[in-house]
Design a protein around this motif. Sequence first.
Motif, mmCIF file in Angstrom:
data_model
loop_
_atom_site.group_PDB
_atom_site.id
_atom_site.type_symbol
_atom_site.label_atom_id
_atom_site.label_comp_id
_atom_site.label_asym_id
_atom_site.label_seq_id
_atom_site.Cartn_x
_atom_site.Cartn_y
_atom_site.Cartn_z
ATOM 1 N N TYR A 109 -9.193 -11.369 4.021
ATOM 2 C CA TYR A 109 -7.614 -11.647 4.015
ATOM 3 C C TYR A 109 -7.284 -9.738 4.641
ATOM 4 C CZ TYR A 109 -7.086 -16.439 2.891
ATOM 5 O OH TYR A 109 -6.992 -17.477 2.928
ATOM 6 N N ASP A 110 -6.416 -10.045 5.539
ATOM 7 C CA ASP A 110 -6.307 -8.141 6.767
ATOM 8 C C ASP A 110 -5.015 -8.016 6.270
ATOM 9 O OD1 ASP A 110 -6.549 -5.887 7.063
ATOM 10 O OD2 ASP A 110 -6.875 -6.447 9.578
ATOM 11 N N MET A 111 -4.784 -6.999 4.882
ATOM 12 C CA MET A 111 -3.773 -6.093 4.657
ATOM 13 C C MET A 111 -3.451 -4.852 4.738
ATOM 14 S SD MET A 111 -1.838 -8.562 1.245
ATOM 15 C CE MET A 111 -0.217 -8.081 1.326
ATOM 16 N N PHE A 428 -7.126 -3.923 1.378
ATOM 17 C CA PHE A 428 -6.141 -2.893 1.319
ATOM 18 C C PHE A 428 -6.606 -1.582 1.651
ATOM 19 C CE2 PHE A 428 -4.652 -5.569 -2.795
ATOM 20 C CZ PHE A 428 -4.072 -6.091 -2.071
ATOM 21 N N THR A 429 -6.009 -0.876 1.739
ATOM 22 C CA THR A 429 -6.106 0.526 2.592
ATOM 23 C C THR A 429 -5.926 1.668 1.521
ATOM 24 O OG1 THR A 429 -6.168 -0.403 5.132
ATOM 25 C CG2 THR A 429 -6.286 2.665 4.872
ATOM 26 N N PRO A 430 -7.269 1.992 0.438
ATOM 27 C CA PRO A 430 -7.324 3.635 0.186
ATOM 28 C C PRO A 430 -5.774 4.622 0.934
ATOM 29 C CG PRO A 430 -9.193 2.705 -0.290
ATOM 30 C CD PRO A 430 -8.719 2.232 0.999
ATOM 31 N N ARG A 445 -1.991 1.665 1.150
ATOM 32 C CA ARG A 445 -1.228 1.206 2.132
ATOM 33 C C ARG A 445 -1.070 0.035 2.332
ATOM 34 N NH1 ARG A 445 -1.555 3.389 8.870
ATOM 35 N NH2 ARG A 445 -3.458 0.918 8.297
ATOM 36 N N ILE A 446 -0.272 -1.251 2.407
ATOM 37 C CA ILE A 446 -0.671 -2.066 1.795
ATOM 38 C C ILE A 446 0.369 -2.888 3.923
ATOM 39 C CG2 ILE A 446 0.220 -4.049 1.309
ATOM 40 C CD1 ILE A 446 -1.702 -2.974 -0.183
ATOM 41 N N PRO A 454 2.843 -16.922 2.354
ATOM 42 C CA PRO A 454 1.713 -16.923 1.282
ATOM 43 C C PRO A 454 1.066 -16.409 0.752
ATOM 44 C CG PRO A 454 2.408 -19.267 2.227
ATOM 45 C CD PRO A 454 2.773 -17.981 3.521
ATOM 46 N N VAL A 455 -0.073 -16.025 1.365
ATOM 47 C CA VAL A 455 -1.091 -14.710 1.766
ATOM 48 C C VAL A 455 -0.570 -14.168 1.386
ATOM 49 C CG1 VAL A 455 -3.254 -13.361 2.844
ATOM 50 C CG2 VAL A 455 -2.772 -16.395 3.205
ATOM 51 N N MET A 456 0.522 -13.158 1.984
ATOM 52 C CA MET A 456 1.213 -11.804 1.245
ATOM 53 C C MET A 456 1.175 -12.129 -0.554
ATOM 54 S SD MET A 456 4.563 -9.671 2.415
ATOM 55 C CE MET A 456 4.123 -10.554 4.295
#
Length: 479
Positions: A109-111, A428-430, A445-446, A454-456
């Motif tokens: 899941y790409d956040m 997630f992005t550090p 950074r989210i 729901p995934v969020m």
Amino acid sequence: MNHNHIYHFVSLQFDHSKKEPLYRQLYEKLLEAILSHNLSPGYPLPPVRKLAASLHINIGTVLSAYRELERNGYILTRRGSGSFVSGGAGLSSPPVSFDFSSPSDPGLYDMAHLTLDPAVFSAATLRSVVNRIIERDGSLAFSYTESQGYKPLRESVCRSLETHGILSSPCDIQVVSGSQQGIDVAARALVHPGDFVVMENPTYPGAAAAMRSCGARIIDIPTDRSGISMEALEKVLLKFHPRLFYATPNIQNPTGITYSQDRRISLLGLAKRYRFYILEDDYMGGLYNGNSAPPTLKSLDTHDRIIYLRSISSLFFPGFRLAFLIMPPCLAPSLKSIKQITDIATSGLTQRIFDWYLREGLWSSHLSSLRQACRMRLDFALDAAENYLPQSTSFIKPAGGLSLWITLPEGCSAEALSASARQKGFLFTPGSSFYIRQPSDSHLRISFSSVSLPVMEEGFRLLGTLCRALDRTQRSASI
């Protein structure tokens, strides 16, 4: 140049019994001196031949070490002047990586990436527009346009900008193949090897990479919730006389901050006084949450100090790669020339499509529905962050955009959290990716741009769980 400073290097010792090449040993010793600030920014390294003679090593060994230091951004070499330390003290640091692509693993899941959910785009509308353009223009729709851009599009862009207080003419507009190319074109037009460039800290890593590719020495300025520190900026201006300042004053990437009006006016005043240009990257232009967009620096610019960059494809169809620059007249010839050298011209069909969207009101309608969808997503993300993250976590409520900048509890490692989250199926992005130097490991950074609600929610719940688990582990280790 005075070369008496050679005595700083004569004590360097090499282990000839090691399998490691001598050039690599020299590289590591010089790097250690740079990172420990024993060699400060701007310090001139000895000429290759002189250092080789003093250390009794081959000229090629010194040359290889210098080339490796330069390739990694630690020194800068100017023909006829020599090599100088560029790393540390707010200047350059090793190159950063940046990736716009979505993850190749469909199980994640790409956040992390700021890529809009494809469902927000109407493929049916696009198909209809393309068909009508082909009916109107025939095969001409697939031909080259003039390098500056399809003139009807430039006219449409000017009319659109008037509603945001920006007055321009078609001759001021340069169409480019995405905002990254716009940054690169501006950098190549303005920055020469050794020039100083100012950037926000943290900042967009793609911009830092473009500046470094031109040999820039980057000076980073800290930000707060109202924008960059004007006091720190003026000190830098007095000392280094930079050529360019790269800024994202609206919904800054990655923090989401928006400059206050006072900071905007002060910044423009400094640009006039110290005669530097500002590359204003309005990458999220139009994706604001209020009833009206915050003003751009360009709308307040009365002395042609702003190069305005606006991405189109990031809020449209990202793969189209479309953006535009508004050029100060004195810079227009060089900007247009560099664009032409880079790729001749941006896709004529893509330009015709966006021109149609502007002229027929489709773009305005698209932005309106997109703002509504993203406002709902942002509110949901803020609620989820409030409900699931530890109380010691903090975050900035942005004025719009597609992400949240999270400050983690003390002792929580963003890199460790990201690695654990990936094992659980979330990206997630550090925050370390966005720093010019001395990366912070306390931020994430989210992105909430492409996952379902729901995934969020599950992503924020997981992040909160991982934060608390890491905190318990550290507490146990300290007992």
